[in-house]
Design a protein around this motif. Structure first.
Motif, PDB file in Angstrom:
ATOM      1  N   HIS A  22     -52.887  30.510  23.335  1.00  0.00           N
ATOM      2  CA  HIS A  22     -54.295  30.098  23.358  1.00  0.00           C
ATOM      3  C   HIS A  22     -55.163  30.940  22.432  1.00  0.00           C
ATOM      4  O   HIS A  22     -56.049  30.421  21.745  1.00  0.00           O
ATOM      5  CB  HIS A  22     -54.825  30.172  24.797  1.00  0.00           C
ATOM      6  N   VAL A  23     -54.933  32.244  22.397  1.00  0.00           N
ATOM      7  CA  VAL A  23     -55.769  33.113  21.569  1.00  0.00           C
ATOM      8  C   VAL A  23     -55.655  32.746  20.093  1.00  0.00           C
ATOM      9  O   VAL A  23     -56.631  32.849  19.333  1.00  0.00           O
ATOM     10  CB  VAL A  23     -55.395  34.597  21.795  1.00  0.00           C
ATOM     11  N   ILE A  24     -54.485  32.284  19.688  1.00  0.00           N
ATOM     12  CA  ILE A  24     -54.262  31.910  18.284  1.00  0.00           C
ATOM     13  C   ILE A  24     -54.851  30.536  18.004  1.00  0.00           C
ATOM     14  O   ILE A  24     -55.554  30.334  16.992  1.00  0.00           O
ATOM     15  CB  ILE A  24     -52.759  31.947  17.969  1.00  0.00           C
ATOM     16  N   ALA A  25     -54.595  29.589  18.898  1.00  0.00           N
ATOM     17  CA  ALA A  25     -55.143  28.239  18.724  1.00  0.00           C
ATOM     18  C   ALA A  25     -56.678  28.268  18.736  1.00  0.00           C
ATOM     19  O   ALA A  25     -57.328  27.546  17.970  1.00  0.00           O
ATOM     20  CB  ALA A  25     -54.627  27.316  19.825  1.00  0.00           C
ATOM     21  N   THR A  26     -57.246  29.118  19.585  1.00  0.00           N
ATOM     22  CA  THR A  26     -58.708  29.224  19.663  1.00  0.00           C
ATOM     23  C   THR A  26     -59.294  29.744  18.354  1.00  0.00           C
ATOM     24  O   THR A  26     -60.319  29.238  17.875  1.00  0.00           O
ATOM     25  CB  THR A  26     -59.112  30.155  20.826  1.00  0.00           C
ATOM     26  N   ALA A  27     -58.656  30.732  17.768  1.00  0.00           N
ATOM     27  CA  ALA A  27     -59.143  31.276  16.493  1.00  0.00           C
ATOM     28  C   ALA A  27     -59.150  30.198  15.414  1.00  0.00           C
ATOM     29  O   ALA A  27     -60.117  30.081  14.635  1.00  0.00           O
ATOM     30  CB  ALA A  27     -58.277  32.451  16.067  1.00  0.00           C
ATOM     31  N   MET A  28     -58.089  29.383  15.361  1.00  0.00           N
ATOM     32  CA  MET A  28     -58.033  28.313  14.365  1.00  0.00           C
ATOM     33  C   MET A  28     -59.082  27.241  14.653  1.00  0.00           C
ATOM     34  O   MET A  28     -59.720  26.715  13.730  1.00  0.00           O
ATOM     35  CB  MET A  28     -56.630  27.703  14.320  1.00  0.00           C
ATOM     36  N   ALA A  29     -59.275  26.911  15.933  1.00  0.00           N
ATOM     37  CA  ALA A  29     -60.266  25.891  16.306  1.00  0.00           C
ATOM     38  C   ALA A  29     -61.680  26.339  15.924  1.00  0.00           C
ATOM     39  O   ALA A  29     -62.477  25.549  15.395  1.00  0.00           O
ATOM     40  CB  ALA A  29     -60.185  25.603  17.804  1.00  0.00           C
ATOM     41  N   GLU A  30     -61.993  27.593  16.182  1.00  0.00           N
ATOM     42  CA  GLU A  30     -63.324  28.103  15.847  1.00  0.00           C
ATOM     43  C   GLU A  30     -63.555  28.100  14.345  1.00  0.00           C
ATOM     44  O   GLU A  30     -64.642  27.755  13.866  1.00  0.00           O
ATOM     45  CB  GLU A  30     -63.496  29.512  16.419  1.00  0.00           C
ATOM     46  N   HIS A  31     -62.520  28.464  13.599  1.00  0.00           N
ATOM     47  CA  HIS A  31     -62.642  28.428  12.139  1.00  0.00           C
ATOM     48  C   HIS A  31     -62.836  26.995  11.648  1.00  0.00           C
ATOM     49  O   HIS A  31     -63.658  26.741  10.763  1.00  0.00           O
ATOM     50  CB  HIS A  31     -61.397  29.033  11.489  1.00  0.00           C
ATOM     51  N   CYS A  32     -62.078  26.093  12.241  1.00  0.00           N
ATOM     52  CA  CYS A  32     -62.172  24.686  11.853  1.00  0.00           C
ATOM     53  C   CYS A  32     -63.577  24.137  12.116  1.00  0.00           C
ATOM     54  O   CYS A  32     -64.159  23.452  11.269  1.00  0.00           O
ATOM     55  CB  CYS A  32     -61.128  23.882  12.616  1.00  0.00           C
ATOM     56  N   MET A  33     -64.140  24.454  13.287  1.00  0.00           N
ATOM     57  CA  MET A  33     -65.488  23.986  13.604  1.00  0.00           C
ATOM     58  C   MET A  33     -66.518  24.600  12.677  1.00  0.00           C
ATOM     59  O   MET A  33     -67.496  23.954  12.293  1.00  0.00           O
ATOM     60  CB  MET A  33     -65.812  24.319  15.063  1.00  0.00           C
ATOM     61  N   ALA A  34     -66.316  25.849  12.279  1.00  0.00           N
ATOM     62  CA  ALA A  34     -67.251  26.506  11.371  1.00  0.00           C
ATOM     63  C   ALA A  34     -67.284  25.829  10.004  1.00  0.00           C
ATOM     64  O   ALA A  34     -68.313  25.849   9.312  1.00  0.00           O
ATOM     65  CB  ALA A  34     -66.884  27.976  11.214  1.00  0.00           C
ATOM     66  N   LEU A  35     -66.147  25.216   9.622  1.00  0.00           N
ATOM     67  CA  LEU A  35     -66.118  24.509   8.334  1.00  0.00           C
ATOM     68  C   LEU A  35     -67.098  23.341   8.308  1.00  0.00           C
ATOM     69  O   LEU A  35     -67.467  22.859   7.235  1.00  0.00           O
ATOM     70  CB  LEU A  35     -64.700  24.007   8.045  1.00  0.00           C
ATOM     71  N   GLY A  36     -67.520  22.896   9.475  1.00  0.00           N
ATOM     72  CA  GLY A  36     -68.489  21.803   9.566  1.00  0.00           C
ATOM     73  C   GLY A  36     -69.927  22.267   9.534  1.00  0.00           C
ATOM     74  O   GLY A  36     -70.839  21.477   9.813  1.00  0.00           O
ATOM     75  N   THR A  37     -70.149  23.542   9.203  1.00  0.00           N
ATOM     76  CA  THR A  37     -71.513  24.083   9.111  1.00  0.00           C
ATOM     77  C   THR A  37     -71.744  24.650   7.719  1.00  0.00           C
ATOM     78  O   THR A  37     -70.795  25.101   7.053  1.00  0.00           O
ATOM     79  CB  THR A  37     -71.727  25.203  10.142  1.00  0.00           C
ATOM     80  N   PRO A  38     -72.995  24.664   7.254  1.00  0.00           N
ATOM     81  CA  PRO A  38     -73.279  25.243   5.930  1.00  0.00           C
ATOM     82  C   PRO A  38     -72.856  26.703   5.828  1.00  0.00           C
ATOM     83  O   PRO A  38     -72.334  27.137   4.803  1.00  0.00           O
ATOM     84  CB  PRO A  38     -74.797  25.093   5.807  1.00  0.00           C
ATOM     85  N   GLY A  41     -70.521  28.304   7.628  1.00  0.00           N
ATOM     86  CA  GLY A  41     -69.098  28.553   7.842  1.00  0.00           C
ATOM     87  C   GLY A  41     -68.172  27.857   6.867  1.00  0.00           C
ATOM     88  O   GLY A  41     -66.968  28.114   6.867  1.00  0.00           O
ATOM     89  N   TYR A  42     -68.735  26.986   6.013  1.00  0.00           N
ATOM     90  CA  TYR A  42     -67.863  26.234   5.105  1.00  0.00           C
ATOM     91  C   TYR A  42     -67.223  27.155   4.068  1.00  0.00           C
ATOM     92  O   TYR A  42     -67.862  28.051   3.524  1.00  0.00           O
ATOM     93  CB  TYR A  42     -68.634  25.132   4.385  1.00  0.00           C
ATOM     94  N   ARG A  43     -65.938  26.900   3.796  1.00  0.00           N
ATOM     95  CA  ARG A  43     -65.218  27.601   2.742  1.00  0.00           C
ATOM     96  C   ARG A  43     -64.405  26.586   1.951  1.00  0.00           C
ATOM     97  O   ARG A  43     -63.816  25.671   2.519  1.00  0.00           O
ATOM     98  CB  ARG A  43     -64.258  28.650   3.327  1.00  0.00           C
ATOM     99  N   GLY A  44     -64.368  26.750   0.648  1.00  0.00           N
ATOM    100  CA  GLY A  44     -63.557  25.886  -0.206  1.00  0.00           C
ATOM    101  C   GLY A  44     -62.271  26.592  -0.610  1.00  0.00           C
ATOM    102  O   GLY A  44     -61.598  27.201   0.214  1.00  0.00           O
ATOM    103  N   TYR A  45     -61.943  26.527  -1.885  1.00  0.00           N
ATOM    104  CA  TYR A  45     -60.741  27.195  -2.369  1.00  0.00           C
ATOM    105  C   TYR A  45     -60.781  28.680  -2.039  1.00  0.00           C
ATOM    106  O   TYR A  45     -61.815  29.345  -2.167  1.00  0.00           O
ATOM    107  CB  TYR A  45     -60.615  27.070  -3.888  1.00  0.00           C
ATOM    108  N   GLY A  46     -59.611  29.203  -1.659  1.00  0.00           N
ATOM    109  CA  GLY A  46     -59.458  30.646  -1.518  1.00  0.00           C
ATOM    110  C   GLY A  46     -58.545  31.156  -2.613  1.00  0.00           C
ATOM    111  O   GLY A  46     -58.126  30.407  -3.496  1.00  0.00           O
ATOM    112  N   ALA A  47     -58.213  32.431  -2.571  1.00  0.00           N
ATOM    113  CA  ALA A  47     -57.296  33.005  -3.549  1.00  0.00           C
ATOM    114  C   ALA A  47     -55.915  32.382  -3.389  1.00  0.00           C
ATOM    115  O   ALA A  47     -55.423  32.212  -2.265  1.00  0.00           O
ATOM    116  CB  ALA A  47     -57.209  34.513  -3.367  1.00  0.00           C
ATOM    117  N   GLU A  48     -55.293  32.031  -4.504  1.00  0.00           N
ATOM    118  CA  GLU A  48     -53.968  31.421  -4.435  1.00  0.00           C
ATOM    119  C   GLU A  48     -52.960  32.341  -3.749  1.00  0.00           C
ATOM    120  O   GLU A  48     -52.042  31.879  -3.070  1.00  0.00           O
ATOM    121  CB  GLU A  48     -53.460  31.091  -5.849  1.00  0.00           C
TER     122      GLU A  48
END
Length: 397
Positions: free
Chosen positions: A43-59, A61-68
């Motif tokens: 749960h602790v891992i899935a929650t971290a990913m879910a929170e990051h995913c939801m943040a992508l829907g905000t100005p 929290g959004y992130r585009g390309y990262g370092a390759e």
């Protein structure tokens, strides 16, 4: 491509599974074959990913390309948590979408004229990607081997590790430890001899440690535990099995600065160029999950999952042992390697499937050295493992 024999092993298993279900649509199939995980991501891992995913829907929290090469924080965390005390730098860690993808990317470092050696039996991805790169000759149906590929036979007689005294020099040596499919974790002495062998021959070791988290004894979890290994070895690993990321897709490759070509140039520099040319970086969501896996809470949860799978492995190993079979693995890896002397692997696979509705893996699919064996995965649900044990006892007693 035309040299590749039949289908890739696991799709071929899937094809036969579909044929069986078409013939027996009411059968309750149990899959102890492909090493896919079944336990939920903690749960602790899935929650971290879910929170990051939801943040992508905000100005904000959004992130585009990262370092390759991967998130800098995750690269540093892998270096410190996985390789603590081994002096691996974050800049030597390349985050990816999984070990199998990196196996093919690493192949791009070496030209088509490169000579290779690999364990026999072993994970088929090393061989098939080498054939695709043009490194093999024709396939010998009688021997079950490709010309120009050095097969290092691994049997119970040599403790499932190559007898290096009889192995000719090659440019690249593929080693998987704990080995898929045999489950053998190479000892410190075995790996020390391998590093010395590579150094004396000017070879590069490609070391797959995807199952290192399952090691329960003092076997090395990384090739870099061996002195001077950084001069000759690339290490590939993955979150897939120990963290349940088979669908999330996250792995890494370590290319040390000490590893150089014969002309003195850095292998790391070339791999960096390959990553930047062929890859846009791992998912930011998956990388957030990777950081959560390496946290103290995440690591504790993952150890519980690994323990669960190893309890499954013990059940399966004891089942076959009680029936009089010679069994290997199941103590340092989630795979049980069972010997059926005098029989062909595909015949054993077909009999078990037809009479018990259980999927296994024929050992010969991992190379000619696997003939006469089957591989059983313990990465399933406990109720399936117990039911499979009961069915196998009825068939094989």
């Amino acid at each position: 491509m035309e040299k590749l024999q039949n289908g890739y092993l696991f799709p071929e298993i899937g094809r036969r599974q579909v044929e069986h279900m078409n013939k027996c649509p009411d059968a309750k199939l149990i899959n102890l074959g492909i090493g896919d995980t079944t336990q939920p991501i903690p749960h602790v891992i899935a929650t971290a990913m879910a929170e990051h995913c939801m943040a992508l829907g905000t100005p904000k929290g959004y992130r585009g390309y990262g370092a390759e090469q991967g998130n800098k924080e995750l690269r540093e965390e892998i270096a410190q948590t996985i390789y603590g005390g081994l002096d691996i730098k974050g800049t030597e860690v390349f985050v990816s979408d999984g070990a199998q993808c990196d196996i093919s990317r690493v192949q791009l470092l070496f030209g088509s004229n490169t000579t290779i050696a690999l364990q026999d039996p072993t994970f088929p991805g090393y061989l098939d990607s080498s054939v695709i790169m043009g490194r093999s000759g024709s396939f010998d149906e009688r021997r079950g081997e490709y010309a120009k590929i050095e097969y290092m036979r691994c049997t119970p007689d040599n403790m499932f590790f190559p007898d290096l005294s009889s192995v000719p020099r090659t440019d690249v040596i593929f080693i998987c430890s704990p080995n898929n499919p045999t489950g053998h974790a190479a000892s410190r002495d075995q790996l020390s001899r391998l590093v010395d062998f590579a150094r004396s021959n000017g070879s590069i070791i490609v070391y797959d440690s995807a199952y290192a988290a399952f090691i329960s004894d003092d076997s090395p979890r990384s090739i870099y535990e061996i002195p001077r290994a950084k001069e000759v070895a690339i290490e590939i690993s993955s979150f897939s099995k120990f963290a349940g990321f088979t669908g999330v897709r996250l792995g890494w490759t370590v290319v040390p600065e000490e590893l150089r070509y014969s002309n003195g140039s850095l292998v790391l520099k070339d791999f960096d160029r390959i990553i930047c040319t062929c890859f846009n970086g791992a998912s930011s969501i998956a990388q957030t999950g990777g950081l959560a896996c390496l946290s103290s809470e995440g690591s504790k949860a993952i150890r519980g999952v690994v323990k669960f799978y190893m309890e499954n492995a013990k059940i399966m190993a004891e089942t076959f042992k009680s029936l009089g079979f010679e069994v290997f693995g199941g103590d340092n890896s989630p795979y049980v390697w069972v010997n059926f002397p005098g029989r062909r692997s595909w015949d054993v696979f077909n009999e078990i499937l037809e009479k018990t509705n259980i999927i296994t893996i024929p050992g010969v699919g991992f190379g000619p050295g696997g003939e006469g064996f089957i591989r059983v995965s313990s990465l399933g649900h406990r109720e399936d493992v117990l039911e499979a044990s009961s069915r196998l006892r009825k068939l094989l007693e």
